[in-house]
Scaffold this motif. Structure first.
Motif, PDB file in Angstrom:
ATOM      1  N   GLU A 175      -5.030   6.179  12.704  1.00 43.51           N
ATOM      2  CA  GLU A 175      -5.514   6.936  13.861  1.00 43.51           C
ATOM      3  C   GLU A 175      -5.527   8.429  13.562  1.00 43.51           C
ATOM      4  N   GLY A 176      -4.600   8.879  12.733  1.00 45.26           N
ATOM      5  CA  GLY A 176      -4.532  10.288  12.380  1.00 45.26           C
ATOM      6  C   GLY A 176      -5.444  10.662  11.233  1.00 45.26           C
ATOM      7  N   GLY A 177      -6.242   9.691  10.766  1.00 47.09           N
ATOM      8  CA  GLY A 177      -7.163   9.963   9.669  1.00 47.09           C
ATOM      9  C   GLY A 177      -6.458  10.104   8.338  1.00 47.09           C
ATOM     10  N   ASN A 178      -5.365   9.365   8.134  1.00 47.00           N
ATOM     11  CA  ASN A 178      -4.591   9.472   6.893  1.00 47.00           C
ATOM     12  C   ASN A 178      -4.521   8.130   6.176  1.00 47.00           C
ATOM     13  N   PRO A 179      -5.623   7.620   5.630  1.00 42.39           N
ATOM     14  CA  PRO A 179      -5.572   6.318   4.942  1.00 42.39           C
ATOM     15  C   PRO A 179      -4.632   6.311   3.753  1.00 42.39           C
ATOM     16  N   ALA A 198       2.835  -0.758  12.898  1.00 47.47           N
ATOM     17  CA  ALA A 198       2.652   0.423  13.735  1.00 47.47           C
ATOM     18  C   ALA A 198       2.372   1.656  12.882  1.00 47.47           C
ATOM     19  N   LEU A 199       3.069   1.781  11.772  1.00 46.57           N
ATOM     20  CA  LEU A 199       2.857   2.941  10.905  1.00 46.57           C
ATOM     21  C   LEU A 199       1.454   2.932  10.299  1.00 46.57           C
ATOM     22  N   VAL A 200       0.970   1.755   9.892  1.00 47.52           N
ATOM     23  CA  VAL A 200      -0.399   1.667   9.379  1.00 47.52           C
ATOM     24  C   VAL A 200      -1.385   2.108  10.460  1.00 47.52           C
ATOM     25  N   GLN A 201      -1.218   1.580  11.661  1.00 47.43           N
ATOM     26  CA  GLN A 201      -2.135   1.911  12.754  1.00 47.43           C
ATOM     27  C   GLN A 201      -2.108   3.396  13.075  1.00 47.43           C
ATOM     28  N   TYR A 202      -0.909   3.970  13.173  1.00 48.29           N
ATOM     29  CA  TYR A 202      -0.809   5.367  13.607  1.00 48.29           C
ATOM     30  C   TYR A 202      -1.308   6.326  12.535  1.00 48.29           C
ATOM     31  N   ILE A 249      -5.609  -3.659   2.660  1.00 42.72           N
ATOM     32  CA  ILE A 249      -5.173  -2.825   1.529  1.00 42.72           C
ATOM     33  C   ILE A 249      -6.355  -2.471   0.637  1.00 42.72           C
ATOM     34  N   GLU A 250      -7.234  -3.439   0.389  1.00 37.13           N
ATOM     35  CA  GLU A 250      -8.407  -3.161  -0.445  1.00 37.13           C
ATOM     36  C   GLU A 250      -9.290  -2.104   0.202  1.00 37.13           C
ATOM     37  N   SER A 251      -9.447  -2.183   1.510  1.00 35.57           N
ATOM     38  CA  SER A 251     -10.250  -1.179   2.205  1.00 35.57           C
ATOM     39  C   SER A 251      -9.615   0.205   2.119  1.00 35.57           C
ATOM     40  N   LEU A 252      -8.285   0.233   2.261  1.00 35.20           N
ATOM     41  CA  LEU A 252      -7.591   1.520   2.187  1.00 35.20           C
ATOM     42  C   LEU A 252      -7.691   2.118   0.790  1.00 35.20           C
ATOM     43  N   ARG A 253      -7.612   1.261  -0.202  1.00 35.74           N
ATOM     44  CA  ARG A 253      -7.754   1.755  -1.576  1.00 35.74           C
ATOM     45  C   ARG A 253      -9.118   2.399  -1.797  1.00 35.74           C
ATOM     46  N   TRP A 312       2.442   1.789   3.583  1.00 31.66           N
ATOM     47  CA  TRP A 312       2.972   0.964   4.667  1.00 31.66           C
ATOM     48  C   TRP A 312       2.255  -0.380   4.734  1.00 31.66           C
ATOM     49  N   ALA A 313       0.958  -0.365   4.454  1.00 34.22           N
ATOM     50  CA  ALA A 313       0.219  -1.629   4.419  1.00 34.22           C
ATOM     51  C   ALA A 313       0.741  -2.529   3.307  1.00 34.22           C
ATOM     52  N   ARG A 314       1.071  -1.935   2.175  1.00 29.82           N
ATOM     53  CA  ARG A 314       1.622  -2.741   1.077  1.00 29.82           C
ATOM     54  C   ARG A 314       2.957  -3.369   1.482  1.00 29.82           C
ATOM     55  N   ARG A 315       3.784  -2.606   2.150  1.00 32.67           N
ATOM     56  CA  ARG A 315       5.068  -3.158   2.590  1.00 32.67           C
ATOM     57  C   ARG A 315       4.854  -4.253   3.637  1.00 32.67           C
ATOM     58  N   LEU A 316       3.853  -4.050   4.483  1.00 39.89           N
ATOM     59  CA  LEU A 316       3.554  -5.075   5.479  1.00 39.89           C
ATOM     60  C   LEU A 316       3.118  -6.364   4.804  1.00 39.89           C
ATOM     61  N   HIS A 317       2.325  -6.239   3.773  1.00 35.53           N
ATOM     62  CA  HIS A 317       1.882  -7.433   3.041  1.00 35.53           C
ATOM     63  C   HIS A 317       3.047  -8.111   2.349  1.00 35.53           C
TER      64      HIS A 317
END
Length: 779
Positions: A741-745, A734-738, A768-772, A751-756
């Motif tokens: 949505e707020g434009g904060n990659p 949820a934190l990654v998604q939100y 994660i690669e895309s966010l990086r 949070w994506a790292r913790r999800l992984h």
């Protein structure tokens, strides 16, 4: 000392519980019964019938805690000061006085007003004594103002309250007039002999009976009429050919084994294993934290046939198995190496006087060579000090009921290294309170070497399961498979796996369902509920025929949600028979709100809406402060399409039991389903505030805030929850998604790292690669 108290809890939850009937096979040398001759079942005669022949044992028993378990009040049995003394707490002054030969208590009754109550029985002896007062309907209730029977120099000879730090008024479940202090259910089975509760559901009253008011001979040996008949025949020169001499079961060890000390050894070993666990199971009936499941107790049967023993649950035991709440001795002792070696209760305690076989360290010296262990070179304290006592290090004490110091019976080696890692208590720091666990661990390393007896412990794995660590599934599976660990620890690991299933869970449960220990099979049967329906049927359905009732009932709980047509015809017969048995289990405790709520839940799962309402209404009538009944009733109404009726039930619950997070959460969800989001948010927020350790409440609140356009507040709530409750994938997702949505990659990346880390999902790795790269992740 007794079972009246917090064991009933303000919010005790109903669950599908367990038990079983098993037949007693005849002894190998028993002659076959004569055709047409059926011996009548043995019945109880009372302690006086035993004392005529067993004078020595009767003399030892007289004056014991078992003898004093419950007595008629007289100057010889009453230890408290009833000279008109008073005790005040929470604005209520209790007066204790004599009126002729009666002992009278003036205190607040079920209506909150002062009334006079005659003491019906004394309850217990040392270090405290309680008093039973009578309420309508045959109810005996344990007064919460108790007498401290210790010497005055030790702080005793005074009245005190069992809940000194809590305000307990007449509406509280812990008040002496409430269900938590009801003798008929909470206490009687273990303080009297041949107890029949005698509860009648129609009149909501008890007609409780016993053969001895205290814990007498037949409480442990079983009904004695056949034994007396055998003895009388033997005196008349016509002894019956019966190796058990008319006793209903063999309590003694008949193996012929003995404890011997081999040359050069420092610890004695048994020459043969005990012939059975009859003694331990007999003592465990009352010296364990357990729920009674069946009223027809059969002496000699395994404890799991009639009682559901608590596992190493958080709140009851520390992660390393150390006692925390009032759990008595059985659950600790079966963890011990002593138990595994064949030690039984009577090796240390005289079974009649209950006294130790020898004073102080001498009782341990029966098996542990004093020249090796009872010396400063081993315990590193001055001889004669309390710290030089074996129990100081290996049986640490905890205080219950205000003044009752009880020893942990796991006989564990102190492990301050585990304390340093997990925060568990240890015997060293119980005394050296100003020092750290690391200090204590370093001291042991200096004394015994860094490679001292640091045997593999289940503590880190249970701790991982309790805290939801990312590696919890693998850790719990490791302990569950480790046959070197005690069965109760393996069962506890399996129970925790239900909340943390992993890739190997199915295979583990398949193995565990064949385990020889019923605690392990019971836990596996319950954990099977997380499996797919076809796997549940394959694994749990055979356990509907298990020889142990607690296992059968647990298996039922894992199968009730499976569509009936998915269950083979033969297993449906077993299922229906176990449902009948389950109803009988709950009927044993029909005076309890949790049992009636259990029946309500069963009827709801079977689609019997009217019967479910009836049982849940009965639960609320018996205990208006029993929160789960309101939640279950609301769920019954929801499934019946009556959402507004469900909301009304939850609002009744919130009014009756303020401050229960689950009630506010359920009410919030009901309002969400009715699309009344603005009304729902305060309830969801209240639930999360009341129970911040429950990640589910924070997650639902965060989603609700997001869905009402409060994305920033949702991120804040979920981020705080992630810090309090690490390792919850739903919160991380949820934190990654939100954040995206707020434009904060950049904010979404950690949070994506913790999800992984929590899931190992390769799609999250690609995200994660895309966010990086600063680009939004693809679909």
């Amino acid at each position: 000392m007794n079972r009246c108290g917090r064991g009933a809890g303000r919010t005790a939850r109903g669950a599908l519980l367990a038990l079983l009937i098993a037949t007693t096979a005849p002894a190998a040398n028993d002659p076959p019964p004569s055709p047409g001759a059926v011996a009548p079942p043995a019945h109880h005669l009372g302690a006086a019938a035993c004392a005529a022949c067993h004078e020595r044992e009767a003399k030892l028993w007289r004056g014991s805690h078992h003898d004093h378990a419950m007595e008629t009040p007289t100057p010889a049995t009453v230890r408290g000061d009833f000279s008109g003394t008073t005790f005040s707490k929470d604005g209520v002054t209790t007066t204790l006085l004599r009126r002729g030969d009666k002992y009278v208590v003036r205190t607040d009754g079920p209506d909150g007003a002062l009334h006079d109550y005659v003491v019906k029985y004394t309850f217990g002896w040392d270090p405290l004594q309680q008093y039973l007062l009578e309420l309508p309907g045959g109810r005996l209730q344990a007064l919460s103002v108790a007498w401290d029977a210790r010497p005055k120099a030790a702080g005793g000879q005074r009245w005190f309250h069992l809940y000194p730090n809590e305000k307990v008024d007449h509406a509280d479940v812990l008040h002496w007039t409430g269900p938590a202090q009801n003798w008929n259910h909470m206490c009687a089975e273990c303080h009297s002999t041949n107890l029949a509760k005698g509860y009648d559901t129609k009149s909501d009253s008890f007609a409780t009976t016993w053969s001895d008011p205290n814990v007498a001979c037949e409480a442990c040996h079983g009904p004695g009429s056949a034994h007396v008949a055998w003895a009388e025949a033997a005196k008349a020169g016509k002894p019956a050919s019966d190796p058990r001499k008319g006793l209903v079961f063999e309590l003694r060890d008949t193996s012929g084994g003995a404890w011997t000390l081999a040359e050069g050894a420092s610890i004695a070993r048994r020459t043969k294993a005990p012939s059975s666990d009859a003694q331990l199971e007999t003592c465990g009936r009352c010296h364990s934290r357990r729920a009674q499941m069946w009223s027809a107790y059969e002496h000699g049967e395994p404890l799991a046939q009639t009682h559901r023993v608590s596992l190493l649950e958080a709140g009851l035991y520390e992660a390393d198995g150390t006692i925390r709440d009032e759990v008595y001795e059985y659950g600790s002792f079966v963890q011990s190496r002593m138990h595994a070696a064949g030690v039984r209760c009577s090796d240390c305690h005289d079974p009649h006087s209950l006294a130790l076989r020898a004073p102080g360290n001498a009782v341990c010296a029966q098996c542990h060579l004093p020249g090796t262990y009872d010396v400063p070179a081993h315990h590193h304290h001055a001889a004669g000090e309390k710290a030089a006592q074996c129990v100081s290090c290996h049986m640490p004490e905890r205080v219950y009921m205000g003044v009752d110091r009880r020893h942990d019976h796991a006989f564990r080696v102190p492990r301050p290294d585990i304390s340093a890692a997990l925060g568990t208590p240890n015997a060293c720091n119980d005394c050296h309170t100003g020092e750290s666990a690391r200090w204590a661990s370093d001291a042991l390393d200096r004394w015994y070497g860094a490679q001292r007896a640091r045997r593999s412990s289940f503590a880190p794995d249970l701790h991982a399961g309790r805290t939801g660590a990312p590696d919890a599934p693998a850790r719990l599976e490791r302990t569950a498979r480790d046959r070197a660990q005690p069965a109760i620890a393996r069962a506890s690991a399996i129970e925790l796996l239900a909340a943390h299933p992993g890739p190997a869970t199915l295979a583990l449960l398949r193995e565990s369902l064949r385990d020889p220990d019923p605690l392990v099979r019971r836990a596996a049967a319950g954990a099977a509920v997380v499996l797919e329906p076809e796997d549940r049927v394959a694994l749990a359905a055979p356990l509907l025929r298990d020889p142990v009732r607690t296992v059968r009932i647990e298996a039922l709980g894992s199968l009730l949600d499976v569509p009936r047509e998915s269950i083979p015809a033969g297993s449906r017969v077993d299922l229906d028979r176990t449902i009948v048995e389950y109803r009988a289990v709950q009927a044993t405790n029909a005076d309890r709100a949790d049992a009636r709520a259990n029946l309500g839940a069963l009827e709801a799962r079977l689609g019997n809406t009217g019967a479910a309402r009836t049982e849940l209404d009965a639960a609320i009538r018996l205990q208006p402060a029993f929160a789960p009944a309101y939640e279950n009733l609301a769920e019954v109404e929801r499934r019946a399409g009556n959402e507004q009726a469900g909301e009304a039930a939850l609002r009744r619950g919130v009014a009756a039991v303020p401050g229960i997070a689950s009630l506010h959460h359920a009410l919030g969800l009901s309002l969400v389903r009715q699309k009344r989001i603005a009304d729902a948010l305060p309830e969801l927020e209240r639930a999360s505030t009341l129970a911040p350790q429950d990640a589910r409440y924070a997650y639902v609140l965060g989603v609700a805030l997001h869905d009402t356009g409060q994305r920033g507040r949702a991120v804040q709530v979920l981020a705080e929850a992630a810090q309090r409750n690490p390792g919850v994938p739903e919160i991380y997702a949820a934190l990654v998604q939100y954040e995206m949505e707020g434009g904060n990659p950049a904010a979404a990346l950690p949070w994506a790292r913790r999800l992984h880390d929590a899931t190992g999902d390769p799609h999250v790795g690609a995200m994660i690669e895309s966010l990086r790269a600063g680009a939004p992740p693809g679909p």
